[in-house]
Design a protein around this motif. Structure first.
Motif: not given
Lengths: 287, 287
Positions: B190, A158-159, B167, A134, A183-187, B186-188, A180-181, A161, B192
């Motif tokens: 958190h 943010k929020g 995370r 970050g 604030n998404a949920t990341v796959t 992989v899904t991360t 991810l930074n 996927h 949010h």
């Protein structure tokens, strides 16, 4: 029905480049000419084209470019020597080693030799680590471009996927980290993912970074998805099948004219950032 | 019905520690005593306990530990000075700065000051970047422990969907990166993440790294999931509600006695790795 948005990379790239003009002027007034060194090893025609495009983009904006072209039988040691010299050259603010290099060259070792302060293309592991944690200064340019397009068009992560298809060190991995930074949920999906369409069906944001032409199909996507296509395959073809994905998307980047031009503008921006850092270090004040 | 597997961290930790004994003997024969320096700033009782546990684990195995205890009003500059001295101390092979430090200290700056070669706890951005790009030498110890448990019990990640909840820079992010390198999708997730139970329901592998006691519920999981609980909340409570998750899981780590003991054994292993690297550098041969 909401209006469909074509995410126009040229508009975003022009905005970025426009914002650099005054900054370059100030640098020049302080006796600093921002300079990007590009290294091309061998004579792959597409690599030659990319390097030329980057050099031309520099010169149009008043950024110097120092083009180094090494023969296709260059050894790793010879390449490292060239990089070291550029690291030490005070007049060079950014170093870009065009990927791919010939097979006898240890590309990772060459990337790692670029000093962090001049890694404007975001290829070092250190730069990657800082970005993922970050506080990176120069994220890889294509991921940076994707985030810049989202920012320009006020698409928030943010929020949401986000599903990233691909996991290369300068594209899939850093764009996953940056989303991810945000604030998404990341796959992160890749060649071993067993249920890609099922994963994509859940995505609010899709980043295609897989390097396969027309790979991602519209019927794998859900209605209203944001599609960011970082693919750039021979013949100007993206990684997503544009027509079918367009039908599903609320916003989509075309290829060409999407992520590509913004990527180059981020490279220019990073070079200017680096030159300003040099100016600050020498205790000159930006006014 | 398949047999349910309790992933016993003490068994794995003992196997790791057993494998170090001969290596330490060879180091000693070559005049090298592997040494871990631990830095504790302030007097948080749990931190004191952790540092003591790590020191004791070292001494039981014949690894030296150099314990440095700084007062709670230590400044960032003072801490950086101590770290620099340890970086330069040839007799120190690993440096561990116990997290968290008092609020006036810039923890990230302190972590970043630890030299890469001695970053046996895997806290630097450079070490993180190398790990994520697949050639890291010292990944953070808890992620390394999770991967070691999977290896020990022959749980493969390839092609599986791993969902990581959390995370943080030394847990959620690196374990996501390491599972991705093991070819998991992989899904991360958190704070949010809007649909955590829905995400978890799809997971073949769940890593709980959220720092909330009993947070993850069994009815969020699918039948047959592998549950790896990296939580360690006050009162020896994990991040997963053990009883309900046990019902769903094909394999699960208990708390205590799961990830925790393996984490410490990975710290010891990294310290020995680092000492061996020192030995090789001084041109002594391992025999």
């Amino acid at each position: 029905m909401e209006k469909k948005l074509i995410l126009d990379g040229n508009v975003v790239a022009n905005a970025v480049k426009e914002s650099l003009k005054d900054r370059i002027k100030v640098l020049n007034e302080n006796g600093i000419k921002p300079c990007l060194a590009t290294i091309l090893v061998g004579d792959d025609p597409s690599s030659e084209t990319y390097v030329k495009m980057k050099g031309n983009a520099c010169s149009r904006l008043g950024i110097e470019s120092k083009r180094i072209h090494l023969s296709k039988d260059t050894t790793t040691e010879e390449l490292l020597q060239v990089i070291q010299e550029l690291n030490e050259d005070e007049n060079v603010h950014g170093i870009l080693l065009q990927h791919p290099v010939p097979h006898q060259v240890d590309e990772r070792k060459a990337f790692e030799t670029i000093s962090l302060e001049k890694d404007v293309d975001g290829v070092t592991s250190w730069g990657y680590g800082q970005t993922a944690l970050g506080f990176g200064v120069f994220p890889s340019c294509t991921p940076a471009a994707i985030l810049k397009i989202m920012e320009h068009y006020q698409i928030t992560a943010k929020g949401k996927h986000a599903v990233v298809v691909g996991r290369s060190p300068i594209l899939g991995k850093p764009v996953s980290a940056m989303l991810l930074n945000e604030n998404a949920t990341v796959t992160t999906c890749h060649s071993h993912t067993t249920n890609l369409p099922e994963m994509l069906k859940q995505a609010d944001i899709v980043v295609a970074a897989v390097g396969k032409p027309n790979f991602i199909q519209g019927d794998w996507l859900k209605e209203g998805v944001v599609v960011l296509d970082a693919g750039y395959n021979p013949g100007n073809i993206g990684d997503v099948e544009y027509d079918s994905c367009y039908e599903k998307a609320s916003a989509i980047t075309p290829v060409p004219g999407g992520v590509g031009p913004v990527t180059i503008s981020m490279l220019l921006k990073h070079t200017v950032d680096s030159a300003e850092y040099t100016m600050k270090k020498s205790n000159k004040i930006i006014h």
